[in-house]
Scaffold this active site. Structure first.
Site, PDB file in Angstrom:
ATOM      1  N   GLU A 178      10.781  16.442  14.289  1.00  0.00           N
ATOM      2  CA  GLU A 178      11.086  16.263  12.870  1.00  0.00           C
ATOM      3  C   GLU A 178      10.239  17.236  12.057  1.00  0.00           C
ATOM      4  O   GLU A 178       9.018  17.227  12.148  1.00  0.00           O
ATOM      5  CB  GLU A 178      10.776  14.820  12.447  1.00  0.00           C
ATOM      6  CG  GLU A 178      11.131  14.566  11.003  1.00  0.00           C
ATOM      7  CD  GLU A 178      10.973  13.111  10.608  1.00  0.00           C
ATOM      8  OE1 GLU A 178       9.861  12.566  10.764  1.00  0.00           O
ATOM      9  OE2 GLU A 178      11.953  12.524  10.134  1.00  0.00           O
TER      10      GLU A 178
ATOM     11  N   CYS B  70      14.168  11.188   6.029  1.00  0.00           N
ATOM     12  CA  CYS B  70      14.106  10.859   7.466  1.00  0.00           C
ATOM     13  C   CYS B  70      15.484  10.898   8.106  1.00  0.00           C
ATOM     14  O   CYS B  70      15.609  11.185   9.287  1.00  0.00           O
ATOM     15  CB  CYS B  70      13.425   9.517   7.676  1.00  0.00           C
ATOM     16  SG  CYS B  70      13.995   8.256   6.559  1.00  0.00           S
TER      17      CYS B  70
ATOM     18  N   GLU C 226      10.138   1.945  10.294  1.00  0.00           N
ATOM     19  CA  GLU C 226      11.192   2.921   9.980  1.00  0.00           C
ATOM     20  C   GLU C 226      10.535   4.280  10.116  1.00  0.00           C
ATOM     21  O   GLU C 226       9.697   4.651   9.300  1.00  0.00           O
ATOM     22  CB  GLU C 226      11.722   2.649   8.561  1.00  0.00           C
ATOM     23  CG  GLU C 226      13.145   3.125   8.369  1.00  0.00           C
ATOM     24  CD  GLU C 226      13.193   4.584   7.984  1.00  0.00           C
ATOM     25  OE1 GLU C 226      13.266   5.431   8.909  1.00  0.00           O
ATOM     26  OE2 GLU C 226      13.150   4.875   6.783  1.00  0.00           O
TER      27      GLU C 226
ATOM     28  N   LYS D 297       0.895  -1.167   0.000  1.00  0.00           N
ATOM     29  CA  LYS D 297       0.000   0.000   0.000  1.00  0.00           C
ATOM     30  C   LYS D 297       0.931   1.214   0.000  1.00  0.00           C
ATOM     31  O   LYS D 297       1.502   1.576   1.020  1.00  0.00           O
ATOM     32  CB  LYS D 297      -0.878  -0.018   1.260  1.00  0.00           C
ATOM     33  CG  LYS D 297      -2.166   0.807   1.177  1.00  0.00           C
ATOM     34  CD  LYS D 297      -2.008   2.251   0.835  1.00  0.00           C
ATOM     35  CE  LYS D 297      -1.630   3.125   2.001  1.00  0.00           C
ATOM     36  NZ  LYS D 297      -1.458   4.559   1.602  1.00  0.00           N
TER      37      LYS D 297
END
Ligand code: NDP
Length: 464
Positions: free
Chosen positions: A371, A279, A245, A170
């Site tokens: 982040e 990331c 992750e 997906k």
């Protein structure tokens, strides 16, 4: 842009179960470039059934033969590199040279590494009077984000296929066209029907159905910490394997003896690349008090080259644009010094954010902890090396980082004390075999290379 109006399930493009579609938007000009079906739980169920049916045959296929199929897949990805790069640019907005070199180029390397690993990996080992068998886990549910649309897919699908698992993917709703191209490549490479299946759709519907499906043995997710936590909880309740992750807030530590100009220039390029949507980006630059102002001036000069619409693209969508601009406003509010950029959008059209550099950032500020996922660099000052280590390790994340020292030995000694999964020493090059993944809240498990392959294996020992 070419878009399929069906799902790739059981080796063919099938009509979706429901009528809903997702509009794919080019973030550089906000124009709709295609539509893909919005998958439902019914589509996910059909895909999982196809993957389950294909699993025994693929698991029993000799590793050398699996390796041959993955090599064929790598060859198709290499042959269609231009089309892939153009598609990524259209749906992610990244400048074409970046799409060619990274978005289309890296997946070829990674697929190639798994073609080799499938052929050479020790799927069986002797341990005293035991023979240990490393067997595929089963059906993998892969849920991927938009920031590196093809890399994120290949970093899950290639090791899963090499291990003998079958896959249902997906992909992110923002970048489904690249995922459709990957499914085409799978078909062209002649992988058996059902070994790889694609369900496009939105996370809260198709993603959730996939993560919770009882026919899925392992969920591999890349994305936000919030969604990762939910997926981990769902998997935990079902006692199902999970790989997560998640985010990062990586430190670029410039030690007093380092080549400052090089470290700052590479550091700025690392953060601005892909509009900061990486990331593992080194979003916190740590510089000693003595050379601090020099580093700030170097960073301001370096970032001026990133002209929006030329060297740097937009962020992926309006929501991300608002989110990143909100973080820039927060930085100003909390007292950081704006050296370049700012919250204003640099262009009227497209989801652009000004490449931004903050100085006088302290470790407690929001922009030093959370982040941002945009082109925003925070420069922090440290007093001594122990202070630098405290700052570097002082977030909930631990995905990546960099250390620059007078020599490799000094930088490695510092890196050994960092709570993070990957560190580049004095500008060390990307290695597609190096394990990639997080300490602390950056995630669970590793991707790439042999460590990435082992995620998709389970262990059986036979004593005789
Ligand atoms: P998400 O975590 O929402 O998206 C990642 C993937 O998960 C997408 O395929 C998404 O589908 C899917 N998803 C969303 N909700 C669910 C759910 N309930 N169950 C199962 N799957 C789900 O990230 P965002 O796109 O919202 O980005 C937000 C922030 O996340 C970024 O600003 C960044 O900080 C971080 N992020 C980190 C990444 C990384 O590489 N570690 C990559 C991307 C984002 P859909 O696309 O339909 O939402």
């Amino acid at each position: 842009m070419k878009a399929h109006d069906g799902m790739y399930i059981g080796g063919e493009w099938r009509p979706a179960a429901g009528p809903d579609t997702i509009a794919v938007v080019n973030p550089a000009d906000e124009q709709v470039i295609g539509h893909v079906p919005a998958g439902t739980a019914e589509d996910v169920d059909a895909a999982v059934r196809a993957a389950r049916a294909a699993f025994p045959g693929w698991a029993a296929t000799p590793p050398a033969e699996r390796a041959g199929r993955i090599a064929a897949l790598r060859d198709v990805l290499a042959a269609r590199k231009d089309e892939i790069a153009e598609t990524v640019t259209a749906e992610l907005g990244s400048p074409l040279p970046l799409s060619q070199a990274v978005h289309a180029g890296v997946p070829v390397l990674v697929a190639g590494s798994y073609a080799e690993l499938a052929a050479s990996y020790a799927f069986e080992e002797k341990l005293g009077n035991s023979t240990v068998l490393l067997e595929p886990v089963g059906v993998v549910g892969a849920i991927t984000p938009w920031n590196y649309p093809l890399h994120q897919i290949v970093a899950k699908a290639a090791p899963a296929l090499a291990a003998g698992c079958t896959v249902v993917l997906k992909p992110a709703e923002d970048t489904p066209l690249t995922a459709q191209l990957f499914a085409e490549a799978v078909q062209e490479a002649g992988l058996p029907a059902g070994v790889f299946n694609l369900v496009t759709g939105i996370g809260a519907v198709a993603g959730q159905a996939l993560a919770g499906h009882e026919g899925v043995d392992l969920v591999s997710f890349t994305g936000s910490t919030a969604v990762g936590r939910r997926i981990g909880a769902t998997a935990g309740a079902a006692v199902k394997r999970v790989a997560l992750e998640l985010g990062g807030k990586s430190a670029n530590v410039i030690l007093p003896g380092a080549d400052l100009a090089k470290a700052v220039n590479v550091g700025v390029a690392n953060v601005m690349s892909n509009s900061g949507q990486t990331c593992s980006a080194w979003t916190r630059m740590l510089v000693d008090a003595e050379r601090y102002e020099e580093a700030v001036a170097l960073a301001a000069t370096a970032v001026a080259k990133y002209v929006p619409g030329e060297r740097i693209g937009p962020v992926v969508n309006a929501k991300q644009q608002a989110r990143v601009r909100g973080y820039i406003e927060k930085g100003v509010e909390e007292g950081a010094r704006l050296v370049a950029g700012g919250p204003e959008a640099p262009r009227d059209q497209g989801y652009y954010v000004s490449p931004t550099v903050f100085a006088d950032v302290t470790p407690d500020m929001t922009i030093a902890q959370e982040e941002i996922f945009g082109p925003v660099l925070s420069i922090l000052r440290y007093e001594d090396v122990d202070d630098a280590l405290r700052i570097a390790n002082g977030t909930v994340y631990g995905l990546a980082g960099a250390v620059w020292g007078a020599d490799d030995e000094e930088a490695v000694a510092f890196a050994r004390r960092m709570d993070t999964g990957q560190v580049d020493i004095n500008g060390g090059r990307f290695n597609p075999l190096a394990p990639f993944g997080g300490y602390k809240q950056s995630g669970v498990g590793r991707e790439l290379g042999p460590h990435g392959l082992s995620e998709y294996l389970q262990t059986k020992s036979l004593q005789f």
